[in-house]
Design an enzyme around this catalytic site. Structure first.
Site, mmCIF file in Angstrom:
data_model
loop_
_atom_site.group_PDB
_atom_site.id
_atom_site.type_symbol
_atom_site.label_atom_id
_atom_site.label_comp_id
_atom_site.label_asym_id
_atom_site.label_seq_id
_atom_site.Cartn_x
_atom_site.Cartn_y
_atom_site.Cartn_z
ATOM 1 N N ASP A 63 0.809 -1.224 0.000
ATOM 2 C CA ASP A 63 0.000 0.000 0.000
ATOM 3 C C ASP A 63 0.839 1.269 0.000
ATOM 4 O O ASP A 63 2.057 1.231 0.186
ATOM 5 C CB ASP A 63 -0.968 -0.008 1.197
ATOM 6 C CG ASP A 63 -0.335 -0.585 2.454
ATOM 7 O OD1 ASP A 63 0.902 -0.585 2.542
ATOM 8 O OD2 ASP A 63 -1.079 -1.046 3.344
ATOM 9 N N ASP A 132 -7.806 -2.837 13.996
ATOM 10 C CA ASP A 132 -9.178 -3.157 13.570
ATOM 11 C C ASP A 132 -9.222 -4.379 12.654
ATOM 12 O O ASP A 132 -10.254 -4.671 12.048
ATOM 13 C CB ASP A 132 -9.816 -1.944 12.875
ATOM 14 C CG ASP A 132 -9.053 -1.505 11.633
ATOM 15 O OD1 ASP A 132 -8.055 -2.175 11.258
ATOM 16 O OD2 ASP A 132 -9.440 -0.492 11.020
ATOM 17 N N HIS A 134 -7.370 -4.822 9.885
ATOM 18 C CA HIS A 134 -7.066 -4.628 8.462
ATOM 19 C C HIS A 134 -5.764 -5.323 8.067
ATOM 20 O O HIS A 134 -4.850 -5.445 8.869
ATOM 21 C CB HIS A 134 -7.063 -3.142 8.055
ATOM 22 C CG HIS A 134 -5.956 -2.304 8.611
ATOM 23 N ND1 HIS A 134 -6.170 -1.074 9.206
ATOM 24 C CD2 HIS A 134 -4.611 -2.479 8.639
ATOM 25 C CE1 HIS A 134 -5.019 -0.547 9.567
ATOM 26 N NE2 HIS A 134 -4.054 -1.378 9.239
ATOM 27 N N GLU A 139 -9.753 -1.983 5.112
ATOM 28 C CA GLU A 139 -10.417 -1.714 6.382
ATOM 29 C C GLU A 139 -11.656 -2.612 6.528
ATOM 30 O O GLU A 139 -12.143 -3.173 5.544
ATOM 31 C CB GLU A 139 -10.839 -0.240 6.423
ATOM 32 C CG GLU A 139 -9.671 0.750 6.379
ATOM 33 C CD GLU A 139 -8.912 0.858 7.708
ATOM 34 O OE1 GLU A 139 -8.819 -0.127 8.451
ATOM 35 O OE2 GLU A 139 -8.392 1.955 7.976
#
Ligand code: F6R
Length: 256
Positions: A63, A132, A134, A139
Site C-alpha cells: 500500500d 481493527d 485490516h 479496512e
C-alpha cells in the site's frame, strides 16, 4: 493456519526472518509482497543482517498513501528504501510500490495487478495487522474479493498512524492498497503481529468467524499461512497452548 508464538517481538521477528530467508534461498528469483509499519522493522533489520542475495528478487508493496510526495518522510516509498532496500542488493527496477500520486488511480491500480501477474504472482506475502483487523489497508467491510484500489482509512487507523505523522490531521484519508483478493492469491502469507494492542484483532482473525469486519480473518481460507506472534499479541487466543505444542513438536522435515 500455523500459529507460532514466541516470547518476545525479537524472537517473533527472528522466526519471520527465517521464513523469508528460506524463501530467498530456495527461489533466488522469488516475488515477495512486503508491508510497512512498525511491526516489520525488526524483521527487515534481521534480513539485512543475514546478507542474503536480493539481486534476483522482485517485490510488491501492499500500500501507499495518496497525495504524499514520494520523498515525504512518511511515504511508504521512503519507508521501504530507508528501512530495507538501500541496505540490500535489490535491483531498483524490481521494486514495486503503489503510486499514490498517479494521475489516473484506477488505471495505475490495474497496471499494478497486471505487473504482479506478469511477475508470476507473489510467492510470499508479508503482512502486518491493524488494531481493527485490516491487512494492507483493507479496512473492515472491505470486499473479501477486492483488488488493488483506492480506500479511505477509518478514523481509528488514522488515529493509530498519527504517531508517525505527529498529528492526526496530517494523516492522509486516502490510500492505494492491494485488495484482499490480491493478497489471497499469494502462494504463501506470513502475518506478523506484536504487542498487546494487536491481541484483540489477532484473536478475532485466528479464532473468530470469517468476516469482512475483521479482514485478516479471510486468511483462514488460505491454504498456506503462518501467523508469527509475540506473547502479548497472542494473549487473546483461547487455544494458545495447543499452538505452542504443535510448534514445539514439528517433525524435523517441517521445522524452520
Ligand atoms: C502497511 C500495512 C498495514 C500495517 C498495519 C499495522 O503496509 O499494510 O496493514 O501492517 O497497519 O501497522 P503497524 O505495524 O505500524 O502496527
Amino acid at each position: 493456519m500455523e500459529i507460532i508464538i514466541q516470547a518476545t517481538p525479537e524472537a517473533a521477528a527472528d522466526v519471520a526472518a527465517r521464513i523469508v530467508a528460506r524463501q530467498l534461498r530456495e527461489k533466488p528469483a522469488c516475488v515477495l509482497g512486503l508491508a510497512t509499519g512498525i511491526t516489520p522493522l525488526l524483521l527487515y533489520q534481521k534480513l539485512i543482517a543475514l546478507h542474503l542475495d536480493w539481486s534476483g528478487v522482485t517485490t510488491f508493496n501492499l500500500d501507499e498513501y495518496i497525495g504524499l510526495p514520494r520523498g515525504h518522510p512518511q511515504s511508504y516509498h521512503t519507508f521501504m528504501w530507508e528501512n530495507l532496500f538501500k541496505h540490500v542488493n535489490i535491483v531498483a527496477e524490481n521494486v514495486h510500490i503503489p503510486d499514490g500520486n498517479a494521475q489516473n488511480i484506477p488505471e495505475s491500480c490495474a497496471t499494478y495487478e497486471a505487473r504482479i501477474h506478469s511477475a508470476g504472482g507473489i510467492d510470499l506475502q508479508v503482512l502486518g495487522i491493524g488494531t481493527d483487523g485490516h491487512i494492507g489497508f483493507n479496512e473492515p467491510t472491505s470486499s473479501l474479493a477486492s483488488r488493488t484500489r483506492i480506500k479511505t482509512l477509518t478514523p481509528r487507523t488514522r488515529q493509530d498512524n498519527a504517531r508517525y505523522f505527529g498529528s492526526e490531521e496530517d494523516v492522509p484519508h486516502h490510500v492505494v492498497t492491494m485488495g484482499i483478493g490480491t493478497i489471497m492469491e499469494a502462494k504463501q502469507n506470513l502475518l506478523l503481529a506484536t504487542g498487546q494492542h494487536k491481541a484483540h484483532a489477532i484473536a478475532e482473525a485466528v479464532e473468530g468467524p470469517v468476516t469482512s469486519m475483521n479482514p485478516a480473518s479471510i486468511l483462514q481460507l488460505h491454504p498456506r499461512v503462518k501467523v508469527t506472534l509475540d506473547e502479548a499479541a497472542a494473549s487473546g487466543l483461547q487455544r494458545a497452548e495447543y499452538y505452542r505444542w504443535v510448534y514445539d513438536h514439528k517433525p524435523d522435515w517441517q521445522a524452520l
